[in-house]
Write a protein that holds these residues in place. Structure first.
Motif, PDB file in Angstrom:
ATOM      1  N   PRO A  77       0.660  -1.238   0.034  1.00  0.00           N
ATOM      2  CA  PRO A  77      -0.132   0.045   0.177  1.00  0.00           C
ATOM      3  C   PRO A  77       0.879   1.320  -0.081  1.00  0.00           C
ATOM      4  O   PRO A  77       0.367   2.204  -0.321  1.00  0.00           O
ATOM      5  N   GLU A  78       2.158   1.192   0.405  1.00  0.00           N
ATOM      6  CA  GLU A  78       2.999   2.491   0.501  1.00  0.00           C
ATOM      7  C   GLU A  78       3.810   2.675  -0.857  1.00  0.00           C
ATOM      8  O   GLU A  78       4.820   3.443  -0.575  1.00  0.00           O
ATOM      9  N   ILE A  79       3.606   1.938  -1.843  1.00  0.00           N
ATOM     10  CA  ILE A  79       4.412   2.054  -3.105  1.00  0.00           C
ATOM     11  C   ILE A  79       3.138   2.594  -4.097  1.00  0.00           C
ATOM     12  O   ILE A  79       2.502   1.782  -4.648  1.00  0.00           O
ATOM     13  N   ILE A  80       3.673   3.744  -4.702  1.00  0.00           N
ATOM     14  CA  ILE A  80       2.409   4.604  -5.421  1.00  0.00           C
ATOM     15  C   ILE A  80       3.112   4.834  -6.892  1.00  0.00           C
ATOM     16  O   ILE A  80       4.212   5.531  -6.743  1.00  0.00           O
ATOM     17  N   HIS A  81       2.518   4.355  -7.955  1.00  0.00           N
ATOM     18  CA  HIS A  81       3.041   4.510  -9.087  1.00  0.00           C
ATOM     19  C   HIS A  81       2.382   5.567  -9.761  1.00  0.00           C
ATOM     20  O   HIS A  81       1.064   5.637  -9.812  1.00  0.00           O
ATOM     21  N   LEU A  82       3.019   6.696 -10.382  1.00  0.00           N
ATOM     22  CA  LEU A  82       2.273   7.674 -11.287  1.00  0.00           C
ATOM     23  C   LEU A  82       2.844   7.778 -12.557  1.00  0.00           C
ATOM     24  O   LEU A  82       4.012   7.721 -12.698  1.00  0.00           O
ATOM     25  N   THR A  83       1.910   7.037 -13.553  1.00  0.00           N
ATOM     26  CA  THR A  83       2.516   7.027 -14.832  1.00  0.00           C
ATOM     27  C   THR A  83       1.119   7.061 -15.897  1.00  0.00           C
ATOM     28  O   THR A  83       0.212   7.461 -15.590  1.00  0.00           O
ATOM     29  N   ARG A  84       1.520   7.148 -17.179  1.00  0.00           N
ATOM     30  CA  ARG A  84       0.513   7.490 -18.279  1.00  0.00           C
ATOM     31  C   ARG A  84      -0.573   6.403 -18.219  1.00  0.00           C
ATOM     32  O   ARG A  84      -0.042   5.004 -18.175  1.00  0.00           O
ATOM     33  N   GLN A  85      -1.874   6.320 -18.129  1.00  0.00           N
ATOM     34  CA  GLN A  85      -2.872   5.397 -18.041  1.00  0.00           C
ATOM     35  C   GLN A  85      -3.213   5.075 -19.558  1.00  0.00           C
ATOM     36  O   GLN A  85      -3.053   5.834 -20.556  1.00  0.00           O
ATOM     37  N   ILE A  86      -3.812   3.827 -19.662  1.00  0.00           N
ATOM     38  CA  ILE A  86      -4.374   3.478 -20.974  1.00  0.00           C
ATOM     39  C   ILE A  86      -5.633   3.962 -21.308  1.00  0.00           C
ATOM     40  O   ILE A  86      -6.769   4.271 -20.501  1.00  0.00           O
ATOM     41  N   LYS A  87      -5.625   4.540 -22.510  1.00  0.00           N
ATOM     42  CA  LYS A  87      -7.013   5.181 -23.050  1.00  0.00           C
ATOM     43  C   LYS A  87      -8.224   4.447 -22.866  1.00  0.00           C
ATOM     44  O   LYS A  87      -8.407   3.158 -23.051  1.00  0.00           O
ATOM     45  N   LYS A  89     -11.064   1.998 -23.342  1.00  0.00           N
ATOM     46  CA  LYS A  89     -11.514   0.951 -24.332  1.00  0.00           C
ATOM     47  C   LYS A  89     -10.569   0.871 -25.618  1.00  0.00           C
ATOM     48  O   LYS A  89     -10.655   0.615 -26.620  1.00  0.00           O
ATOM     49  N   GLY A  90      -9.223   1.326 -25.057  1.00  0.00           N
ATOM     50  CA  GLY A  90      -8.070   1.256 -26.336  1.00  0.00           C
ATOM     51  C   GLY A  90      -6.809   0.418 -25.503  1.00  0.00           C
ATOM     52  O   GLY A  90      -6.819   0.127 -24.355  1.00  0.00           O
ATOM     53  N   LYS A  91      -5.697   0.332 -26.384  1.00  0.00           N
ATOM     54  CA  LYS A  91      -4.545  -0.208 -26.009  1.00  0.00           C
ATOM     55  C   LYS A  91      -3.434   0.791 -26.055  1.00  0.00           C
ATOM     56  O   LYS A  91      -2.585   0.718 -25.347  1.00  0.00           O
ATOM     57  N   GLU A  92      -3.853   1.890 -26.574  1.00  0.00           N
ATOM     58  CA  GLU A  92      -2.699   2.886 -26.507  1.00  0.00           C
ATOM     59  C   GLU A  92      -2.607   3.868 -25.226  1.00  0.00           C
ATOM     60  O   GLU A  92      -3.801   3.987 -24.353  1.00  0.00           O
ATOM     61  N   LEU A  93      -1.692   4.010 -24.853  1.00  0.00           N
ATOM     62  CA  LEU A  93      -1.458   4.880 -23.609  1.00  0.00           C
ATOM     63  C   LEU A  93      -1.670   6.504 -23.905  1.00  0.00           C
ATOM     64  O   LEU A  93      -1.627   6.823 -24.985  1.00  0.00           O
ATOM     65  N   ALA A  94      -2.159   7.166 -22.797  1.00  0.00           N
ATOM     66  CA  ALA A  94      -2.482   8.641 -22.801  1.00  0.00           C
ATOM     67  C   ALA A  94      -1.195   9.627 -23.104  1.00  0.00           C
ATOM     68  O   ALA A  94      -0.134   8.808 -23.003  1.00  0.00           O
ATOM     69  N   ARG A  95      -1.642  10.580 -23.663  1.00  0.00           N
ATOM     70  CA  ARG A  95      -0.150  11.457 -24.117  1.00  0.00           C
ATOM     71  C   ARG A  95       0.560  11.852 -22.941  1.00  0.00           C
ATOM     72  O   ARG A  95       1.594  11.914 -23.040  1.00  0.00           O
TER      73      ARG A  95
END
Length: 326
Positions: A77-87, A89-95
């Motif tokens: 619970p104390e490791i938090i990841h901040l990264t681009r999310q998948i759009k 209903k798609g497979k591509e990552l958000a910009r």
């Protein structure tokens, strides 16, 4: 991963002395394993105490086994990841990493620790933050919560807000020496011919992740296609059009990156093979390739167009009829 030794030593020394900076900027080329290093640091912190007792310890020391099992399961619970999310209903990552994502993490920072003595925020990559998100993160870095460590992965630290850089201690991940890379690659893929291993070590520019990606691609086949353009001039554009099709579209981005990676070494090879009087035109095309790649990376580029233009540069290197006759 290879090339993490100095970063590991710097972090362990800071932890041992109890002078652990609250934010670390992990800076270096993409493919150096900075995200993996951040994950190892996070695991170390949540499985160990606040500081060491002076005894030698390694970053991969297992520490608390119960906490380690949670990390392995991706549930600590104390490791938090901040990264681009998948759009949706798609497979591509958000910009970008959005301001809403950053705000969500900041809200969690106001909660008490539920397990252990550290909370770790991994931002991978901090280069992906939209402007409002970067400003929100900056405010948190200026007034960090207690017992919270930020690990900011950056492939282009020069593009970050100077105020973010100034709040961090920087660990630089430099490309690996060619001989060290060659030996490491041979250990990783012992079935490969040493000549191919050496070629991949050169083409990778000392970046381990890129070297492994090149191994998993058919490097020799692509080199033959590119050299065919450079030797024949491709008078009917057939080879260049085929190259453009092969590297065009989002699904072929890995092939395009492969071409971008290996073309400089191919041109260097041609420089060594040409008479001194013919070196200048070859170097001019090398510079042209570099400009095209830089312009492409800065914008939202069409892979097919970039591939065709690289083919044009190589076609210019074909010996003229008069030269070929000699």
């Amino acid at each position: 991963m290879i090339g993490h030794e100095q970063a590991e030593q710097a972090f362990i020394e800071a932890w041992q002395t109890g002078r652990l900076h609250h934010a670390w900027l992990l800076a270096g080329p993409q493919g150096m394993g900075k995200g993996q290093f951040a994950a190892r640091v996070a695991r170390f912190l949540v499985t160990h105490g606040r500081s060491g007792d002076g005894e030698p310890i390694a970053l991969d020391d297992p520490g608390d086994t119960a906490a380690g099992r949670l990390v392995d399961a991706g549930n600590h619970p104390e490791i938090i990841h901040l990264t681009r999310q998948i759009k949706d209903k798609g497979k591509e990552l958000a910009r970008n990493i959005t301001i809403d994502q950053v705000r969500g993490v900041i809200r969690r920072l106001h909660l008490s620790l539920s397990l252990g003595e550290w909370r770790v925020i991994i931002v991978d990559a901090v280069d992906d933050l939209e402007t409002d998100g970067a400003n929100a993160l900056l405010k948190t870095l200026e007034e960090p919560p207690a017992r919270t460590l930020f690990l900011l992965v950056s492939h282009s630290p020069g593009r970050l807000l100077p105020t973010i850089r100034s709040r961090c201690r920087t660990l630089r991940f430099q490309p690996v020496d060619r001989d060290v890379m060659t030996a490491w690659l041979h250990d990783q893929r012992a079935m490969l011919d040493m000549s191919e291993v050496r070629a991949i070590a050169v083409a990778s520019g000392g970046v381990p992740g890129k070297a492994l990606a090149l191994i998993d691609s058919d490097v020799s086949a692509m080199e033959k296609k590119l050299l065919a353009i450079a030797s024949s001039g491709d008078p009917g554009n057939r080879l260049r059009e085929a190259l453009a099709r092969e590297v065009g579209g989002s699904s072929n981005r890995a092939r395009l990156e492969l071409v971008i990676d290996i073309v400089p070494s191919l041109i260097s090879q041609l420089v060594r093979e040409r008479p001194i009087a013919e070196i200048a035109p070859v170097l001019a095309q090398w510079d042209r390739v570099q400009r095209n790649v830089r312009d492409a990376i800065r914008g939202s580029y069409d892979g097919a167009m970039v591939g065709f233009e690289i083919g044009n540069c190589l076609a210019e290197l074909a010996p003229r009829q008069g030269q070929a006759a000699r």
